[in-house]
Write a protein that holds these residues in place. Structure first.
Motif, PDB file in Angstrom:
ATOM      1  N   UNK A 191       0.907  -0.766   0.111  1.00 35.38           N
ATOM      2  CA  UNK A 191      -0.152  -0.028  -0.250  1.00 35.38           C
ATOM      3  C   UNK A 191       0.983   1.052  -0.502  1.00 35.38           C
ATOM      4  N   UNK A 192       0.141   2.410  -0.375  1.00 37.39           N
ATOM      5  CA  UNK A 192       0.594   3.621  -0.309  1.00 37.39           C
ATOM      6  C   UNK A 192       1.270   4.248   0.826  1.00 37.39           C
ATOM      7  N   UNK A 193       2.398   5.263   0.810  1.00 35.99           N
ATOM      8  CA  UNK A 193       2.514   6.066   2.519  1.00 35.99           C
ATOM      9  C   UNK A 193       1.510   6.390   3.337  1.00 35.99           C
ATOM     10  N   UNK A 194       0.607   7.512   2.737  1.00 38.43           N
ATOM     11  CA  UNK A 194      -0.440   7.660   2.972  1.00 38.43           C
ATOM     12  C   UNK A 194      -1.828   6.603   3.211  1.00 38.43           C
ATOM     13  N   UNK A 195      -1.698   5.476   2.672  1.00 38.32           N
ATOM     14  CA  UNK A 195      -3.067   4.830   2.447  1.00 38.32           C
ATOM     15  C   UNK A 195      -2.304   3.669   4.074  1.00 38.32           C
ATOM     16  N   UNK A 196      -1.325   3.768   3.874  1.00 39.06           N
ATOM     17  CA  UNK A 196      -0.568   3.261   5.746  1.00 39.06           C
ATOM     18  C   UNK A 196      -0.706   4.175   6.830  1.00 39.06           C
ATOM     19  N   UNK A 197      -0.216   5.528   7.049  1.00 39.90           N
ATOM     20  CA  UNK A 197      -0.312   5.621   7.678  1.00 39.90           C
ATOM     21  C   UNK A 197      -2.286   5.954   8.728  1.00 39.90           C
ATOM     22  N   UNK A 198      -3.020   6.016   7.207  1.00 37.94           N
ATOM     23  CA  UNK A 198      -3.959   6.110   7.855  1.00 37.94           C
ATOM     24  C   UNK A 198      -4.553   5.090   8.170  1.00 37.94           C
ATOM     25  N   UNK A 199      -4.232   3.817   7.852  1.00 33.62           N
ATOM     26  CA  UNK A 199      -4.620   2.567   8.349  1.00 33.62           C
ATOM     27  C   UNK A 199      -3.775   2.332   9.823  1.00 33.62           C
ATOM     28  N   UNK A 200      -2.856   3.181  10.303  1.00 36.59           N
ATOM     29  CA  UNK A 200      -2.342   3.036  11.584  1.00 36.59           C
ATOM     30  C   UNK A 200      -3.774   4.052  12.193  1.00 36.59           C
ATOM     31  N   UNK A 201      -3.353   4.907  11.865  1.00 40.73           N
ATOM     32  CA  UNK A 201      -4.485   5.830  12.740  1.00 40.73           C
ATOM     33  C   UNK A 201      -5.626   5.185  13.310  1.00 40.73           C
ATOM     34  N   UNK A 202      -6.438   4.386  12.118  1.00 41.97           N
ATOM     35  CA  UNK A 202      -7.510   3.545  12.121  1.00 41.97           C
ATOM     36  C   UNK A 202      -7.441   3.101  13.687  1.00 41.97           C
ATOM     37  N   UNK A 203      -5.983   1.838  13.028  1.00 40.60           N
ATOM     38  CA  UNK A 203      -6.155   0.865  13.767  1.00 40.60           C
ATOM     39  C   UNK A 203      -5.919   1.253  15.706  1.00 40.60           C
ATOM     40  N   UNK A 204      -5.306   2.240  15.970  1.00 42.39           N
ATOM     41  CA  UNK A 204      -4.777   3.103  17.187  1.00 42.39           C
ATOM     42  C   UNK A 204      -6.042   3.330  17.455  1.00 42.39           C
ATOM     43  N   UNK A 205      -7.333   3.789  16.648  1.00 41.19           N
ATOM     44  CA  UNK A 205      -8.628   3.805  17.186  1.00 41.19           C
ATOM     45  C   UNK A 205      -9.165   2.504  17.705  1.00 41.19           C
ATOM     46  N   UNK A 206      -9.509   1.660  17.019  1.00 37.58           N
ATOM     47  CA  UNK A 206     -10.061   0.214  16.998  1.00 37.58           C
ATOM     48  C   UNK A 206      -8.982  -0.233  18.080  1.00 37.58           C
ATOM     49  N   UNK A 207      -8.130  -0.107  18.850  1.00 38.81           N
ATOM     50  CA  UNK A 207      -8.064  -0.882  19.994  1.00 38.81           C
ATOM     51  C   UNK A 207      -7.920  -0.022  21.064  1.00 38.81           C
ATOM     52  N   UNK A 208      -8.372   0.969  20.971  1.00 37.24           N
ATOM     53  CA  UNK A 208      -9.085   2.050  21.973  1.00 37.24           C
ATOM     54  C   UNK A 208     -10.527   1.083  22.484  1.00 37.24           C
ATOM     55  N   UNK A 209     -11.437   1.133  20.927  1.00 36.91           N
ATOM     56  CA  UNK A 209     -12.506   0.753  21.502  1.00 36.91           C
ATOM     57  C   UNK A 209     -11.720  -1.131  22.568  1.00 36.91           C
ATOM     58  N   UNK A 210     -11.422  -1.978  21.878  1.00 39.59           N
ATOM     59  CA  UNK A 210     -11.304  -3.101  22.333  1.00 39.59           C
ATOM     60  C   UNK A 210     -11.068  -3.026  23.973  1.00 39.59           C
ATOM     61  N   UNK A 211     -10.053  -1.688  24.620  1.00 43.30           N
ATOM     62  CA  UNK A 211      -9.788  -0.975  25.699  1.00 43.30           C
ATOM     63  C   UNK A 211     -10.645  -1.929  26.517  1.00 43.30           C
ATOM     64  N   UNK A 212     -11.594  -0.894  25.823  1.00 47.28           N
ATOM     65  CA  UNK A 212     -12.920  -0.301  26.541  1.00 47.28           C
ATOM     66  C   UNK A 212     -13.509  -1.534  27.316  1.00 47.28           C
ATOM     67  N   UNK A 213     -13.865  -2.183  25.937  1.00 48.52           N
ATOM     68  CA  UNK A 213     -14.491  -3.703  25.865  1.00 48.52           C
ATOM     69  C   UNK A 213     -14.130  -4.732  27.035  1.00 48.52           C
TER      70      UNK A 213
END
Length: 606
Positions: free
Chosen positions: A371-393
């Motif tokens: 994937x492109x660098x910009x797409x990888x960066x966006x996906x990294x931010x989405x992953x951080x948000x996802x782990x936040x939700x998992x943490x709350x669960x």
């Protein structure tokens, strides 16, 4: 105080607590909209590899100086005395070994994830297994880290439980996702200052309330809370000098040697020397934190003694009750301490989010999807948000744990971090180890970890049952014969099992030995199966992945020759075909004398 024992916050307390969350969020937003604006994974996950040692050392300390430690350590000292302070002795080797062995190995391999090392040294399968194990460990610990302070705050002040959990988790998730590692490190620095300030304020006021420093000393000494050095070699004793000072070394190595949250910080420095210096500087920071926590426990005892409190349901709530009780006439100080508590929680969780995002991207996604660098960066931010939700669960189920939060947290790292430490040690120190041995060793270590951990938990449950039966015997004479017979049977079984080395002894093992036992199991089983299936040949070992222990011992009195470096994984095959580069003479290091070729001091991208 109302009939439930709650002591409520004042307006100033709420303002101070809110300012903490706002300040942390502001730092995250600042780094999201300045500099490179986190547009690359290099900046988002590694801060462009330009971090300096001072902020990094504070961040390294804050990562595992969590709310668990701020609540758990004073409660431990209040209940059992200062024996726990001797864990500070383990900090010496627990930081020297990473500084001179693990950091040089990882830094010179130009890694972006600690688990890339496992593929370079063993195979892709070992790398994936190590990554998945780490993710499991950190997700569970995040649940403990975010839920514990919120639960204690709710129990003592009536502060809305899930309001605190959601506020902490949401703020932490947003600034980590938006600001990346720079935001995490600098919020850690800010939160460390808040932590020390809050603890110091509580200690000073508590000493005044207790009648002065000399009065505190007299009370804790007469109450038997000043512990001497307990040299009892019995590994089943919960806290002795050996369990804390020696068993603690393995725990420290699993935290500061091979844990991705810390390795990622080492790799974000400008030079290897700064990475080593940041590890050195963690030592005084940890000692200050440990000393403040122990002092708070002693001051609590000086104020309350052995008096039982009907409003405190567990010893982990004692710290917050003490703060609200002693500081109720000082507007703002309860809020400052709660800000201190949640600062510790935020620093731990943000570090976990950032490291989990990194290993997921680097180890599980990028090797399979281009994937492109910009797409990888966006996906990294989405992953951080996802782990936040998992943490709350995960925080929803953490409340089922009924042991002390300090013991629970350290047990998690011993049970899961221990096998990971053993896996890295197997690769770094034993050239003969192969991929099959590593996989079987890791599996054996995890089985041993959960066998001991779960068995010990179930063994502890049986004790309250026996106490209940004995109490029931005293209050119900009509059934005393049957109950007495039953308790006699239980006592007989315990006496037989405790008289020999067996499962009972294994389940009674101090939780501080978990990491040592589990890592040793991985190394032992890994070596056995490596020899059974054919040890790795020297020519098949990727350059720079093995630490030459014997050669270093032979060359102690000789000038060291720097090792060769293996470049980062994404630019090289994992089959040993390594391209060497030369570095300026003034930048060459001498930690790993394994090859006659010059070592690289690097500045590369992710």
């Amino acid at each position: 105080m109302d009939p439930t024992g709650h002591k409520y916050f004042g307006t100033v307390d709420y303002v101070i607590f809110a300012l903490l969350l706002i300040a942390s969020m502001t730092i995250g937003l600042y780094y999201a909209f300045t500099g490179g604006r986190q547009r690359t994974t290099q900046e988002l996950l590694f801060a462009d590899r330009k971090m300096k040692c001072l902020p990094l050392s504070l961040s390294l300390m804050a990562t595992f100086q969590s709310a668990v430690a701020i609540i758990g350590t004073p409660a431990e000292v209040f209940t059992n005395g200062t024996q726990y302070w001797f864990i500070g002795c383990s900090y010496i080797l627990g930081l020297l070994i990473p500084a001179h062995i693990f950091i040089p190995v990882f830094y010179r391999l130009h890694l972006t994830s600690a688990y890339q090392y496992l593929e370079l040294r063993f195979s892709k399968a070992v790398r994936i297994c190590g990554t998945v194990t780490f993710i499991f460990q950190m997700v569970i610990y995040m649940g403990v880290g975010i839920y514990t302070p919120a639960l204690a705050l709710n129990a003592v002040t009536g502060f809305n439980l899930w309001g605190a959990v959601l506020a902490t988790g949401s703020v932490c998730t947003l600034y980590t996702a938006l600001g990346g590692l720079k935001a995490v490190v600098w919020t850690d620095v800010f939160q460390t200052v808040v932590m020390f300030t809050g603890q110091l304020a509580v200690i000073i006021v508590g000493i005044q309330q207790a009648g002065g420093l000399s009065e505190v000393w007299v009370k804790v000494r007469e109450g038997g809370r000043i512990s001497g050095i307990d040299l009892n070699p019995d590994p089943t004793v919960r806290h002795t000098f050996w369990t804390l000072g020696v068993g603690g070394v393995f725990l420290m190595l699993s935290l500061y040697g091979v844990n991705q949250a810390q390795v990622q910080r080492y790799l974000s420095t400008r030079t290897e020397r700064e990475a080593v210096m940041s590890c050195y500087m963690v030592f005084p920071c940890l000692q200050v934190g440990l000393t403040l926590s122990c002092l708070m426990g002693l001051v609590m005892y000086a104020c309350y003694g052995d008096e039982s409190n009907p409003y405190v349901k567990s010893k982990d709530q004692m710290v917050l009750y003490f703060v609200m009780d002693m500081l109720q006439d000082f507007p703002g100080l309860p809020g400052l301490f709660v800000a201190c508590l949640f600062s510790a929680s935020l620093s731990t969780i943000s570090s976990a989010f950032n490291s989990l995002t990194t290993v997921t991207m680097v180890d599980l996604i990028k090797p399979h999807y281009s994937m492109s660098e910009s797409r990888a960066t966006l996906l990294s931010k989405i992953l951080a948000l996802s782990y936040g939700i998992i943490c709350l669960a995960v925080s929803y189920v953490v409340h089922l744990m009924n042991s002390s939060v300090l013991q629970a947290a350290l047990s998690i790292f011993g049970m899961v971090g221990g096998p990971l430490l053993g896996l890295f040690c197997l690769g770094i120190f034993f050239p003969c180890a192969n991929s099959i041995g590593a996989l079987i060793g890791l599996a054996a270590g995890l089985v041993m970890a959960f066998w001991i951990g779960i068995g010990g938990f179930l063994a502890q449950i049986s004790i309250p049952v026996e106490v209940y039966l004995l109490n029931f015997t005293n209050t119900r004479p009509d059934v005393s014969d049957n109950i007495t017979a039953l308790t006699a049977t239980i006592d007989s079984a315990h006496n037989k099992s405790s008289g020999r080395l067996g499962l009972h002894g294994l389940y009674s093992l101090s939780y501080m030995w978990y990491s040592a036992v589990n890592s040793s199991t991985v190394v032992l089983i890994g070596l056995i199966f490596s020899f059974m299936t054919g040890p790795t040949k020297p020519n098949d070992i990727t350059s720079g992945t093995v630490y030459p222990v014997v050669k270093n011992l032979q060359n102690l009195s000789k000038p060291s020759v720097c090792c060769s470096s293996s470049p980062e994984l994404r630019n090289k095959e994992v089959n040993g075909n390594v391209k060497e580069e030369s570095a300026p003479a003034e930048e060459r290091e001498t930690f790993l004398p394994s090859h006659p070729t010059p070592c690289v001091e690097h500045e590369t991208s992710v």
